[in-house]
Design a protein around this motif. Structure first.
Motif, PDB file in Angstrom:
ATOM      1  N   ALA A  35       6.510 -26.194  10.338  1.00  0.00           N
ATOM      2  CA  ALA A  35       6.969 -25.194   9.523  1.00  0.00           C
ATOM      3  C   ALA A  35       5.889 -25.062   8.417  1.00  0.00           C
ATOM      4  N   LYS A  36       5.400 -25.983   7.717  1.00  0.00           N
ATOM      5  CA  LYS A  36       4.269 -25.801   6.982  1.00  0.00           C
ATOM      6  C   LYS A  36       2.998 -24.971   7.471  1.00  0.00           C
ATOM      7  N   ALA A  37       2.646 -25.447   8.493  1.00  0.00           N
ATOM      8  CA  ALA A  37       1.442 -24.804   9.056  1.00  0.00           C
ATOM      9  C   ALA A  37       1.665 -23.363   9.356  1.00  0.00           C
ATOM     10  N   GLN A  38       2.763 -23.035   9.917  1.00  0.00           N
ATOM     11  CA  GLN A  38       3.286 -21.666  10.076  1.00  0.00           C
ATOM     12  C   GLN A  38       3.204 -20.779   8.768  1.00  0.00           C
ATOM     13  N   GLN A  39       3.609 -21.295   7.852  1.00  0.00           N
ATOM     14  CA  GLN A  39       3.548 -20.720   6.428  1.00  0.00           C
ATOM     15  C   GLN A  39       2.284 -20.612   6.012  1.00  0.00           C
ATOM     16  N   ALA A  49      -2.062 -16.432   4.897  1.00  0.00           N
ATOM     17  CA  ALA A  49      -3.396 -16.219   5.058  1.00  0.00           C
ATOM     18  C   ALA A  49      -3.397 -14.730   5.666  1.00  0.00           C
ATOM     19  N   THR A  50      -2.641 -14.313   6.725  1.00  0.00           N
ATOM     20  CA  THR A  50      -2.774 -13.002   6.961  1.00  0.00           C
ATOM     21  C   THR A  50      -2.085 -12.066   5.989  1.00  0.00           C
ATOM     22  N   MET A  51      -1.238 -12.455   5.203  1.00  0.00           N
ATOM     23  CA  MET A  51      -0.832 -11.876   3.985  1.00  0.00           C
ATOM     24  C   MET A  51      -1.718 -11.356   3.121  1.00  0.00           C
ATOM     25  N   ASP A 108      -5.090 -11.213   3.902  1.00  0.00           N
ATOM     26  CA  ASP A 108      -6.129 -10.408   4.202  1.00  0.00           C
ATOM     27  C   ASP A 108      -5.509  -8.742   4.391  1.00  0.00           C
ATOM     28  N   LEU A 109      -4.153  -8.587   4.599  1.00  0.00           N
ATOM     29  CA  LEU A 109      -3.413  -7.394   4.507  1.00  0.00           C
ATOM     30  C   LEU A 109      -3.398  -6.798   3.044  1.00  0.00           C
ATOM     31  N   GLU A 110      -3.193  -7.660   2.012  1.00  0.00           N
ATOM     32  CA  GLU A 110      -3.358  -7.219   0.480  1.00  0.00           C
ATOM     33  C   GLU A 110      -4.805  -6.783   0.339  1.00  0.00           C
ATOM     34  N   ARG A 111      -5.921  -7.512   0.827  1.00  0.00           N
ATOM     35  CA  ARG A 111      -7.195  -6.761   0.577  1.00  0.00           C
ATOM     36  C   ARG A 111      -7.351  -5.555   1.407  1.00  0.00           C
ATOM     37  N   GLN A 112      -7.090  -5.483   2.291  1.00  0.00           N
ATOM     38  CA  GLN A 112      -7.065  -4.177   3.136  1.00  0.00           C
ATOM     39  C   GLN A 112      -6.289  -2.911   2.381  1.00  0.00           C
ATOM     40  N   TYR A 113      -5.022  -3.205   2.161  1.00  0.00           N
ATOM     41  CA  TYR A 113      -4.367  -2.353   1.252  1.00  0.00           C
ATOM     42  C   TYR A 113      -5.123  -1.823   0.038  1.00  0.00           C
ATOM     43  N   ARG A 114      -5.727  -2.704  -0.688  1.00  0.00           N
ATOM     44  CA  ARG A 114      -6.464  -2.317  -2.075  1.00  0.00           C
ATOM     45  C   ARG A 114      -7.607  -1.492  -1.375  1.00  0.00           C
ATOM     46  N   ARG A 115      -8.433  -1.821  -0.589  1.00  0.00           N
ATOM     47  CA  ARG A 115      -9.484  -0.855  -0.046  1.00  0.00           C
ATOM     48  C   ARG A 115      -8.958   0.245   0.355  1.00  0.00           C
ATOM     49  N   SER A 116      -7.955   0.374   0.992  1.00  0.00           N
ATOM     50  CA  SER A 116      -7.538   1.836   1.800  1.00  0.00           C
ATOM     51  C   SER A 116      -7.178   2.610   0.623  1.00  0.00           C
ATOM     52  N   GLN A 117      -6.677   2.037  -0.531  1.00  0.00           N
ATOM     53  CA  GLN A 117      -6.213   2.862  -1.782  1.00  0.00           C
ATOM     54  C   GLN A 117      -7.492   3.596  -2.221  1.00  0.00           C
ATOM     55  N   GLU A 118      -8.506   2.706  -2.670  1.00  0.00           N
ATOM     56  CA  GLU A 118      -9.943   3.019  -3.164  1.00  0.00           C
ATOM     57  C   GLU A 118     -10.330   4.210  -2.269  1.00  0.00           C
ATOM     58  N   LEU A 119     -10.378   4.187  -1.067  1.00  0.00           N
ATOM     59  CA  LEU A 119     -10.770   5.373   0.092  1.00  0.00           C
ATOM     60  C   LEU A 119     -10.007   6.550  -0.044  1.00  0.00           C
ATOM     61  N   LEU A 166       0.225  -0.480   4.164  1.00  0.00           N
ATOM     62  CA  LEU A 166       1.279  -0.966   3.226  1.00  0.00           C
ATOM     63  C   LEU A 166       2.358  -1.584   4.075  1.00  0.00           C
ATOM     64  N   SER A 167       2.593  -0.919   5.064  1.00  0.00           N
ATOM     65  CA  SER A 167       3.694  -1.499   5.612  1.00  0.00           C
ATOM     66  C   SER A 167       3.458  -2.710   6.370  1.00  0.00           C
ATOM     67  N   GLN A 168       2.231  -2.942   7.263  1.00  0.00           N
ATOM     68  CA  GLN A 168       2.009  -4.167   7.613  1.00  0.00           C
ATOM     69  C   GLN A 168       2.038  -5.369   6.511  1.00  0.00           C
ATOM     70  N   LEU A 169       1.713  -4.838   5.451  1.00  0.00           N
ATOM     71  CA  LEU A 169       1.606  -6.016   4.291  1.00  0.00           C
ATOM     72  C   LEU A 169       3.025  -6.358   4.040  1.00  0.00           C
ATOM     73  N   GLU A 170       4.068  -5.324   3.766  1.00  0.00           N
ATOM     74  CA  GLU A 170       5.437  -5.622   3.305  1.00  0.00           C
ATOM     75  C   GLU A 170       5.902  -6.568   4.546  1.00  0.00           C
ATOM     76  N   ALA A 171       5.744  -6.336   5.854  1.00  0.00           N
ATOM     77  CA  ALA A 171       6.126  -7.003   7.054  1.00  0.00           C
ATOM     78  C   ALA A 171       5.572  -8.369   6.955  1.00  0.00           C
ATOM     79  N   GLN A 172       4.437  -8.869   6.487  1.00  0.00           N
ATOM     80  CA  GLN A 172       3.836  -9.853   6.481  1.00  0.00           C
ATOM     81  C   GLN A 172       4.327 -10.834   5.317  1.00  0.00           C
ATOM     82  N   ARG A 173       4.745 -10.108   4.217  1.00  0.00           N
ATOM     83  CA  ARG A 173       5.304 -10.809   2.941  1.00  0.00           C
ATOM     84  C   ARG A 173       6.875 -11.187   3.683  1.00  0.00           C
ATOM     85  N   ALA A 174       7.715 -10.421   4.382  1.00  0.00           N
ATOM     86  CA  ALA A 174       8.808 -11.038   4.810  1.00  0.00           C
ATOM     87  C   ALA A 174       8.597 -12.179   5.625  1.00  0.00           C
TER      88      ALA A 174
END
Length: 418
Positions: free
Chosen positions: A121-125, A130-132, A134-145, A160-168
């Motif tokens: 369970a800890k490994a999956q977390q 880590a995926t979350m 990466d999505l946060e960084r992608q969302y910040r770059r997309s906002q700049e673009l 943003l939708s992918q980021l919120e799903a990953q947060r869940a």
């Protein structure tokens, strides 16, 4: 010649008649004289000799109304320890009869599978976190673009939708880790309370399941004594509970009674036996009291202030109620009706007489109302509370019976004829 014989016979007849009359007169006089002294003697006998009695002096004192009954020792807390899961015991950390503290480790179960589940369970977390990131960084770059009009705003919204799903997903991973930790916690069994453990019949390698009791932990200090109180004393008992009155427990083999505090009165009266259950709490650092033990308990529910106390032997139970003989200064006995308020030991608190009055405690069967008495010099008058006459207010009932406050809690006084 014939005339002389007739004269002689007439003389003899006259003498005989005179003698008979004289004899009858003497008999009547003798009978009257004999009756006269007998009548005088009968009058003397009718008065009778003074009755020989023993007296006691009525005394004024405060009388505690004490209820003495048998009670049983009960633990305030007792826990039957059972496992939460089906597993194998890997270690037993205590011995039977040992005193343990709250939180002390008692048993360890095989936790290898639980450890593995927690690590997974800890490994999956960590992966999802880590995926979350990466999505946060992608969302910040997309906002700049989007701000520079290099990409459409819809592309940023998809990120943003992918980021919120990953947060869940990360939140679910954290819950899974917590669940794995709870399951791992079931592998260690600790003492929920401080106390003494009972018999331990579990050994390393034993397969246990939730239906199996591993050990019982019983609190011994403090401890409680549960005892029944007569329904007649309920109101006094409730008042004693509000003031947390003292309760004594007499333990066999111990000279001094143990002192506790009245802590609980049940909310119902048992209609079958007419008693209410009460409970007192005792400090038990030396383990004088043991769960399941029977002890004699005493509790003072109220106190009769300034009551008049006489020996119980003075009371006579007649058809019209309780009464006793009071002797005045002229040694005249008067029967007086009284009311028994409370009997304790060989003494009884009564109403109807005043302190200082002399009452008959022995020989009352020979006393008549208004008759004279004489005091037995070999048995001088005593007052309640003197040596040999207990006056501490403790009831004289045997353990297991309940003392009431109406004077009927001890052996009833003897029956006397009026």
């Amino acid at each position: 010649m014939k005339k002389n014989v007739a004269v002689a016979l007439a003389g003899v007849l006259i003498v005989a008649v005179a003698g008979g009359w004289w004899s009858m007169s003497g008999d009547r006089s003798a009978t009257q004289n004999a009756k006269a002294p007998n009548a005088k003697g009968g009058a003397a006998a009718g008065g009778g000799a003074p009755a020989l009695v023993t007296l006691a002096t009525a005394k004024k004192q405060d009388v505690p109304v004490t209820v003495q009954v048998n009670g049983s020792v009960v633990s305030l807390n007792s826990v039957d320890l059972r496992p939460q899961v089906t597993n194998t015991v890997s270690a037993v950390h205590v011995k039977e009869g040992q005193f343990v503290k709250a939180g002390q480790l008692l048993f360890s179960l095989d936790d290898r599978n639980d450890q593995a589940n927690l690590a997974r369970a800890k490994a999956q977390q960590q992966k999802d976190e880590a995926t979350m990131a990466d999505l946060e960084r992608q969302y910040r770059r997309s906002q700049e673009l989007v701000a520079q009009n290099f990409i459409a705003k819809s592309a940023a919204d998809a990120t943003l939708s992918q980021l919120e799903a990953q947060r869940a997903a990360v939140a679910a991973d954290r819950a899974a880790v917590q669940s794995a930790q709870v399951a791992l916690g079931y592998a260690t069994l600790r003492a929920p309370i401080a106390g003494r453990i009972g018999a331990v019949n579990i050994y390393p390698g034993t397969l246990v399941q939730p239906t199996l009791s591993l050990v019982t932990v019983t609190q011994l200090d403090p401890i409680a004594v549960s005892f029944p109180v007569p329904e007649a004393n309920l109101q006094d008992l409730l008042e004693a509970a509000r003031s947390r009155s003292k309760v004594e427990a007499v333990v066999p083999g111990r000279k001094e009674p143990l002192n506790g505090t009245l802590d609980f009165v049940d909310n119902t009266v048992d209609p079958t036996i007419g008693t209410v259950r009460a409970k007192a709490v005792f400090a038990n650092a030396d383990q004088s009291l043991w769960p399941g033990q029977f002890v004699a308990t005493r509790i003072t529910v109220r106190t009769l202030g300034g009551a008049t106390v006489v020996p119980a032997a003075a009371l006579m139970m007649l058809s019209d109620g309780a009464s006793l003989y009071v002797v005045d200064q002229a040694k005249t006995a008067t029967r007086r009706k009284v009311k028994a308020l409370h009997t304790f030991g060989t003494q009884v608190a009564v109403s109807g007489i005043e302190p200082g009055e002399q009452v008959v405690i022995e020989g009352s069967q020979n006393v008549r109302p208004g008759g004279k008495v004489r005091v037995d010099e070999k048995a001088p008058a005593v007052a309640p509370g003197a040596p040999g006459a207990p006056s501490n207010g403790t009831t004289g009932v045997t353990p297991g019976s309940a003392a009431s406050s109406d004077g009927t809690d001890a052996k009833p006084p003897r029956q006397e004829r009026a």
